[in-house]
Design an enzyme around this catalytic site. Structure first.
Site, PDB file in Angstrom:
ATOM      1  N   LYS A  66      86.701  25.352 108.293  1.00  0.00           N
ATOM      2  CA  LYS A  66      86.147  25.336 106.813  1.00  0.00           C
ATOM      3  C   LYS A  66      85.700  26.445 106.715  1.00  0.00           C
ATOM      4  O   LYS A  66      85.219  27.584 107.384  1.00  0.00           O
ATOM      5  CB  LYS A  66      84.752  24.208 106.917  1.00  0.00           C
ATOM      6  CG  LYS A  66      85.269  23.160 106.927  1.00  0.00           C
ATOM      7  CD  LYS A  66      84.941  22.117 106.871  1.00  0.00           C
ATOM      8  CE  LYS A  66      85.231  20.280 106.783  1.00  0.00           C
ATOM      9  NZ  LYS A  66      84.398  19.405 106.314  1.00  0.00           N
ATOM     10  N   TYR A  86      91.054  16.229  99.736  1.00  0.00           N
ATOM     11  CA  TYR A  86      90.254  15.538  99.784  1.00  0.00           C
ATOM     12  C   TYR A  86      90.313  13.764  98.926  1.00  0.00           C
ATOM     13  O   TYR A  86      88.932  13.420  98.224  1.00  0.00           O
ATOM     14  CB  TYR A  86      88.655  15.769  99.657  1.00  0.00           C
ATOM     15  CG  TYR A  86      88.408  16.396 100.769  1.00  0.00           C
ATOM     16  CD1 TYR A  86      88.592  15.471 102.082  1.00  0.00           C
ATOM     17  CD2 TYR A  86      87.901  18.192 100.759  1.00  0.00           C
ATOM     18  CE1 TYR A  86      87.487  16.205 103.158  1.00  0.00           C
ATOM     19  CE2 TYR A  86      87.769  18.319 102.654  1.00  0.00           C
ATOM     20  CZ  TYR A  86      87.599  17.596 103.570  1.00  0.00           C
ATOM     21  OH  TYR A  86      87.222  18.256 104.376  1.00  0.00           O
ATOM     22  N   PHE A 117      79.681  13.483  96.898  1.00  0.00           N
ATOM     23  CA  PHE A 117      79.765  14.106  97.522  1.00  0.00           C
ATOM     24  C   PHE A 117      81.000  14.872  97.040  1.00  0.00           C
ATOM     25  O   PHE A 117      81.179  16.466  97.575  1.00  0.00           O
ATOM     26  CB  PHE A 117      79.442  14.496  98.892  1.00  0.00           C
ATOM     27  CG  PHE A 117      80.093  13.752  99.722  1.00  0.00           C
ATOM     28  CD1 PHE A 117      81.466  14.029 100.084  1.00  0.00           C
ATOM     29  CD2 PHE A 117      79.597  12.726 100.050  1.00  0.00           C
ATOM     30  CE1 PHE A 117      82.345  13.317 100.774  1.00  0.00           C
ATOM     31  CE2 PHE A 117      80.429  11.680 100.771  1.00  0.00           C
ATOM     32  CZ  PHE A 117      82.261  12.183 100.960  1.00  0.00           C
ATOM     33  N   ARG A 127      88.854  14.879 117.000  1.00  0.00           N
ATOM     34  CA  ARG A 127      87.451  14.055 116.578  1.00  0.00           C
ATOM     35  C   ARG A 127      86.721  14.056 117.085  1.00  0.00           C
ATOM     36  O   ARG A 127      85.336  14.492 117.070  1.00  0.00           O
ATOM     37  CB  ARG A 127      87.171  12.469 116.009  1.00  0.00           C
ATOM     38  CG  ARG A 127      88.019  12.490 115.111  1.00  0.00           C
ATOM     39  CD  ARG A 127      88.061  12.956 113.395  1.00  0.00           C
ATOM     40  NE  ARG A 127      86.789  11.978 113.213  1.00  0.00           N
ATOM     41  CZ  ARG A 127      86.304  12.890 112.120  1.00  0.00           C
ATOM     42  NH1 ARG A 127      86.900  12.821 111.079  1.00  0.00           N
ATOM     43  NH2 ARG A 127      84.888  11.686 111.731  1.00  0.00           N
ATOM     44  N   ASN A 151      79.759  21.635 108.002  1.00  0.00           N
ATOM     45  CA  ASN A 151      79.894  21.065 108.721  1.00  0.00           C
ATOM     46  C   ASN A 151      80.727  21.504 109.696  1.00  0.00           C
ATOM     47  O   ASN A 151      81.148  21.686 111.091  1.00  0.00           O
ATOM     48  CB  ASN A 151      79.863  19.784 109.216  1.00  0.00           C
ATOM     49  CG  ASN A 151      80.983  18.938 108.519  1.00  0.00           C
ATOM     50  OD1 ASN A 151      82.209  20.184 107.540  1.00  0.00           O
ATOM     51  ND2 ASN A 151      81.144  17.675 108.396  1.00  0.00           N
ATOM     52  N   HIS A 200      86.741  20.254 110.383  1.00  0.00           N
ATOM     53  CA  HIS A 200      87.790  18.854 109.731  1.00  0.00           C
ATOM     54  C   HIS A 200      88.389  18.735 110.695  1.00  0.00           C
ATOM     55  O   HIS A 200      89.198  19.236 111.420  1.00  0.00           O
ATOM     56  CB  HIS A 200      88.436  19.583 108.300  1.00  0.00           C
ATOM     57  CG  HIS A 200      89.310  18.507 107.387  1.00  0.00           C
ATOM     58  ND1 HIS A 200      88.816  16.787 107.254  1.00  0.00           N
ATOM     59  CD2 HIS A 200      90.667  18.075 108.408  1.00  0.00           C
ATOM     60  CE1 HIS A 200      89.828  15.898 107.248  1.00  0.00           C
ATOM     61  NE2 HIS A 200      90.730  16.371 107.318  1.00  0.00           N
ATOM     62  N   GLU A 205      98.063  14.626 105.520  1.00  0.00           N
ATOM     63  CA  GLU A 205      97.192  15.292 105.803  1.00  0.00           C
ATOM     64  C   GLU A 205      98.341  16.593 106.346  1.00  0.00           C
ATOM     65  O   GLU A 205      98.405  17.979 105.467  1.00  0.00           O
ATOM     66  CB  GLU A 205      95.547  16.007 106.468  1.00  0.00           C
ATOM     67  CG  GLU A 205      94.810  14.727 105.948  1.00  0.00           C
ATOM     68  CD  GLU A 205      94.021  14.696 106.801  1.00  0.00           C
ATOM     69  OE1 GLU A 205      93.415  15.459 108.025  1.00  0.00           O
ATOM     70  OE2 GLU A 205      92.999  14.408 106.055  1.00  0.00           O
TER      71      GLU A 205
END
Ligand code: UDP
Ligand code: MG
Length: 137
Positions: free
Chosen positions: A9, A49, A57, A85, A112, A115, A126
């Site tokens: 990100k 998203y 958010f 993950r 964070n 992704h 995706e």
């Protein structure tokens, strides 16, 4: 064999963590099948998203995701979705296991660093969002 999508990100790119994130995935035995450095518009981020469109958010997240370059990559390997993950850690860095990317580098729940697709079904949406089959090796 499974494929998943990961993103470094904008906060991760700004902190010079592209290499560190890729190193951790490669160390897990994942192979890079596709890789690009790109800029997303907020409109594109909103499309990516779309599952979160009702969440409070959504505006802030998609503004963040379009504030600077990101690295999009396709990782391939056995249980690639789960491996990515695990390597990332929990969404909220405060809950992320020690040694995960988010525990080590995230600064808040939004910023964070990475992704990763949350399922094979999500990866099926995706991956083609960013890569044509000709760009995957
Ligand atoms: N996010 C946020 N606030 C929240 C939950 C999520 O800002 O309360 C952001 C965060 O950047 C997260 C992204 O929205 O990575 C997508 O949320 P998701 O629940 O899909 O988490 P992930 O799959 O990235 O762990
Ligand atoms: Mg998610």
């Amino acid at each position: 064999m499974e494929r998943t999508l990961s993103i470094v990100k904008p906060d991760g790119v700004k902190k010079n963590l592209i290499g560190e994130v890729i190193r951790r995935f490669e160390q897990k035995g994942l192979r890079i099948a596709g890789l690009r450095l790109i800029n997303l518009s907020q409109t594109e981020a909103k499309k990516f998203y779309i599952v979160h469109k009702e969440r409070p958010f959504y505006e802030s997240l998609t503004s963040f995701m379009s504030e600077g370059p990101i690295v999009v990559m396709v990782l391939e390997g056995e249980n690639a979705v789960a491996k990515v993950r695990e390597t990332m850690g929990a969404t909220n860095f405060k809950d992320a296991a020690p040694g995960t990317i988010r525990a080590d580098f995230a600064t808040d729940i939004e910023r964070n660093v990475v992704h990763g697709s949350d399922s094979v079904k999500s990866a099926d949406y995706e991956i083609p969002f960013f890569f044509s089959s000709l760009d995957l090796h």
